[in-house]
Scaffold this motif. Structure first.
Motif, PDB file in Angstrom:
ATOM      1  N   TYR A 166     -33.141  27.235   9.317  1.00 21.78           N
ATOM      2  CA  TYR A 166     -33.917  26.131   9.883  1.00 21.78           C
ATOM      3  C   TYR A 166     -34.487  25.252   8.768  1.00 21.78           C
ATOM      4  O   TYR A 166     -34.594  24.034   8.923  1.00 21.78           O
ATOM      5  N   ALA A 167     -34.873  25.871   7.656  1.00 16.73           N
ATOM      6  CA  ALA A 167     -35.379  25.096   6.520  1.00 16.73           C
ATOM      7  C   ALA A 167     -34.287  24.184   5.973  1.00 16.73           C
ATOM      8  O   ALA A 167     -34.545  23.014   5.646  1.00 16.73           O
ATOM      9  N   MET A 168     -33.065  24.707   5.877  1.00 17.54           N
ATOM     10  CA  MET A 168     -31.942  23.905   5.393  1.00 17.54           C
ATOM     11  C   MET A 168     -31.688  22.708   6.303  1.00 17.54           C
ATOM     12  O   MET A 168     -31.510  21.573   5.830  1.00 17.54           O
ATOM     13  N   GLU A 169     -31.704  22.955   7.620  1.00 16.57           N
ATOM     14  CA  GLU A 169     -31.497  21.865   8.570  1.00 16.57           C
ATOM     15  C   GLU A 169     -32.657  20.883   8.534  1.00 16.57           C
ATOM     16  O   GLU A 169     -32.466  19.667   8.671  1.00 16.57           O
ATOM     17  N   GLN A 170     -33.872  21.417   8.329  1.00 12.24           N
ATOM     18  CA  GLN A 170     -35.046  20.543   8.298  1.00 12.24           C
ATOM     19  C   GLN A 170     -35.020  19.613   7.092  1.00 12.24           C
ATOM     20  O   GLN A 170     -35.366  18.435   7.192  1.00 12.24           O
ATOM     21  N   LEU A 171     -34.615  20.138   5.933  1.00  8.64           N
ATOM     22  CA  LEU A 171     -34.564  19.301   4.730  1.00  8.64           C
ATOM     23  C   LEU A 171     -33.608  18.132   4.905  1.00  8.64           C
ATOM     24  O   LEU A 171     -33.824  17.054   4.354  1.00  8.64           O
ATOM     25  N   ALA A 172     -32.542  18.360   5.676  1.00  2.96           N
ATOM     26  CA  ALA A 172     -31.590  17.284   5.944  1.00  2.96           C
ATOM     27  C   ALA A 172     -32.189  16.230   6.864  1.00  2.96           C
ATOM     28  O   ALA A 172     -31.623  15.134   7.002  1.00  2.96           O
ATOM     29  N   ASN A 173     -33.306  16.549   7.496  1.00  2.20           N
ATOM     30  CA  ASN A 173     -33.975  15.615   8.400  1.00  2.20           C
ATOM     31  C   ASN A 173     -35.400  15.307   7.925  1.00  2.20           C
ATOM     32  O   ASN A 173     -36.285  15.046   8.730  1.00  2.20           O
ATOM     33  N   THR A 174     -35.601  15.342   6.625  1.00  2.00           N
ATOM     34  CA  THR A 174     -36.907  15.092   6.022  1.00  2.00           C
ATOM     35  C   THR A 174     -36.840  13.830   5.159  1.00  2.00           C
ATOM     36  O   THR A 174     -35.821  13.572   4.509  1.00  2.00           O
ATOM     37  N   THR A 175     -37.896  13.061   5.183  1.00  2.00           N
ATOM     38  CA  THR A 175     -37.944  11.851   4.363  1.00  2.00           C
ATOM     39  C   THR A 175     -39.056  11.946   3.324  1.00  2.00           C
ATOM     40  O   THR A 175     -40.038  12.676   3.505  1.00  2.00           O
ATOM     41  N   LYS A 176     -38.874  11.208   2.242  1.00  4.51           N
ATOM     42  CA  LYS A 176     -39.883  11.079   1.195  1.00  4.51           C
ATOM     43  C   LYS A 176     -40.082   9.589   0.951  1.00  4.51           C
ATOM     44  O   LYS A 176     -39.139   8.878   0.589  1.00  4.51           O
ATOM     45  N   ALA A 177     -41.297   9.156   1.180  1.00  2.00           N
ATOM     46  CA  ALA A 177     -41.623   7.736   1.040  1.00  2.00           C
ATOM     47  C   ALA A 177     -40.700   6.867   1.902  1.00  2.00           C
ATOM     48  O   ALA A 177     -40.249   5.791   1.491  1.00  2.00           O
ATOM     49  N   GLY A 178     -40.371   7.373   3.093  1.00  2.00           N
ATOM     50  CA  GLY A 178     -39.571   6.604   4.041  1.00  2.00           C
ATOM     51  C   GLY A 178     -38.070   6.682   3.829  1.00  2.00           C
ATOM     52  O   GLY A 178     -37.305   6.123   4.614  1.00  2.00           O
ATOM     53  N   LYS A 179     -37.614   7.378   2.793  1.00  2.00           N
ATOM     54  CA  LYS A 179     -36.186   7.499   2.503  1.00  2.00           C
ATOM     55  C   LYS A 179     -35.755   8.965   2.626  1.00  2.00           C
ATOM     56  O   LYS A 179     -36.578   9.863   2.465  1.00  2.00           O
ATOM     57  N   PRO A 180     -34.466   9.226   2.889  1.00  2.00           N
ATOM     58  CA  PRO A 180     -33.993  10.609   2.995  1.00  2.00           C
ATOM     59  C   PRO A 180     -34.337  11.411   1.740  1.00  2.00           C
ATOM     60  O   PRO A 180     -34.182  10.921   0.615  1.00  2.00           O
ATOM     61  N   LEU A 181     -34.810  12.627   1.943  1.00  2.00           N
ATOM     62  CA  LEU A 181     -35.187  13.484   0.815  1.00  2.00           C
ATOM     63  C   LEU A 181     -33.975  13.942   0.029  1.00  2.00           C
ATOM     64  O   LEU A 181     -34.054  14.132  -1.192  1.00  2.00           O
ATOM     65  N   LEU A 182     -32.849  14.090   0.707  1.00  2.00           N
ATOM     66  CA  LEU A 182     -31.660  14.641   0.051  1.00  2.00           C
ATOM     67  C   LEU A 182     -30.748  13.544  -0.494  1.00  2.00           C
ATOM     68  O   LEU A 182     -30.532  12.514   0.157  1.00  2.00           O
ATOM     69  N   LYS A 183     -30.207  13.828  -1.676  1.00  2.00           N
ATOM     70  CA  LYS A 183     -29.213  12.929  -2.268  1.00  2.00           C
ATOM     71  C   LYS A 183     -27.828  13.280  -1.734  1.00  2.00           C
ATOM     72  O   LYS A 183     -27.060  12.417  -1.325  1.00  2.00           O
ATOM     73  N   ARG A 184     -27.521  14.573  -1.732  1.00  2.88           N
ATOM     74  CA  ARG A 184     -26.250  15.048  -1.183  1.00  2.88           C
ATOM     75  C   ARG A 184     -26.321  16.561  -0.974  1.00  2.88           C
ATOM     76  O   ARG A 184     -27.233  17.228  -1.469  1.00  2.88           O
TER      77      ARG A 184
END
Length: 389
Positions: A217-235
């Motif tokens: 669930y943490a892995m899926e959540q990180l893919a749906n998390t933003t930082k300063a309005g932008k996606p948290l993940l690069k790839r």
């Protein structure tokens, strides 16, 4: 002489401070979150989460692992029972970390965070400081403070106000108990023990953030998390690509709890019928049922009131596993005549089973269906003893 010693002492203090200070990562550095698949052992049933720091310019490729524990630590098992289980942050080379998962043929996936150089250094400095001997230990909790939930804590702390955990990807929010049951089969000895020990506190619906105690669930959540309005993940990428582990599948019928509990119920029914027809009383059977149920009930109360475990709070299983049964067991086995107070106690015990079933129906605490044949076995002997008296 004293002056020389003082100079040497100051020199070593400065030298130690210089080593403790984390080096500055270059522009080529990247920090990622590693998610590892489930394993065969009960403690690895949920998978694992760790943080990787890479910088090719500095030759850095290390993994920070909050899931490290040592069986050889003094009073490890006693502290575990008391709810004072100490886990540690460990740091090791990436290839060494990966080796164990390669051996166990467990997949490992990587989510690279979209951070600039300054942010990489901020997070790296935090991890290095957290790895210091005086900081690396923490009180572990399987649901509220583990290797996976800490990842979210770290990101929130270091990027204060900038991290938003969006829960729109969750089709349904689950309770803590429901989340655990997704990874451990209901009809298994491990889940039976967990359901017996977990109290009503685990039956509240977990928040979006709290779902992250589960690595998947943490892995899926990180893919749906933003930082300063932008996606948290690069790839994202897969490092080890093995099929999902099947080591925690449902037990075979002959080894499953429900098989043995139904066998126990059938045995109790058979002995009770023989006792009824022949006007007998199998004291050994009653002693064992009362003793084991009373011991289990006492343990439940100890876990609730005498330990620091959060997950064992508000556990009403003691209402059908009556701790007083311990006392009654010895009264039954040692006395020729039944105590005059026993009928009232037996009616009280039956009423308590009814109460705990209502608690289940109204979802104050969810019980395991595996308890039903055990409850029936107790009720049958309670009623038989009432008839006998």
């Amino acid at each position: 002489m004293k002056l020389k010693l003082k100079v040497v002492f100051v020199f070593f203090m400065v030298l130690q401070a210089s080593f403790a200070q984390a080096p500055q990562l270059s522009e080529k550095a990247q920090i990622s979150v590693l998610t590892c698949s489930t394993g065969n052992e009960l403690f690895s049933s949920f998978g694992h989460t760790a943080i990787r720091v890479q910088d090719a310019s500095l030759g850095i490729d290390v993994v920070y692992n909050y899931g490290t524990f040592d069986f050889n630590k003094p009073n490890f098992y006693l502290n575990f029972a008391k709810g004072k289980l100490v886990y540690s942050l460990s740091r090791r080379r990436f290839e060494n970390f990966l080796y164990n998962y390669e051996l166990e043929k467990r997949w490992v996936k990587e989510q690279i965070l979209d951070l600039n150089t300054s942010e990489n250094n901020l997070l790296f400095k935090f991890l290095e400081n957290n790895y210091l001997p005086e900081n690396r230990d923490y009180l572990y909790d399987p649901l509220f403070n583990n290797c996976s939930s800490i990842t979210g804590d770290v990101l929130e702390k270091e990027f204060e106000g900038g991290i938003i955990f969006n829960g729109s990807h969750l089709e349904e929010k689950y309770t803590f108990r429901e989340l655990v049951r997704q990874y451990i089969p209901l009809n298994s000895w491990g889940m039976f023990g967990i359901d017996l020990a977990f109290g009503g506190v685990t039956d509240k619906t977990a928040t979006v953030r709290e779902h992250m105690f589960m690595p998947y669930y943490a892995m899926e959540q990180l893919a749906n998390t933003t930082k300063a309005g932008k996606p948290l993940l690069k790839r994202e990428r897969t490092i080890l690509n093995y099929p999902e582990d099947s080591g925690n599948d449902q037990d075979s019928l002959l080894t499953s709890p429900i098989f043995w509990f139904m066998m126990l119920l059938a045995f109790v029914i058979a002995i009770t019928l023989l006792d009824y027809r022949h006007q007998g009383h199998n004291k050994i059977l009653d002693f064992l049922l009362f003793f084991v149920s009373g011991l289990a009930g006492l343990l439940i109360l100890v876990l609730w009131f005498a330990t620091d475990h959060i997950v064992t709070g508000k556990n009403f299983n003691f209402l059908w596993l009556m701790p007083v049964n311990l006392f009654v067991a010895f009264k039954i086995i040692t006395k020729k005549e039944m105590p005059i107070w026993l009928p009232k106690y037996l009616w009280f015990a039956i009423a308590c089973i009814g109460i705990v079933l209502l608690i289940w129906v109204f979802r104050i605490q969810i019980l395991s269906p595996l308890n039903i044949p055990l409850m029936l076995a107790l009720i049958i002997r309670y009623l038989f003893l009432l008839k006998k008296i």
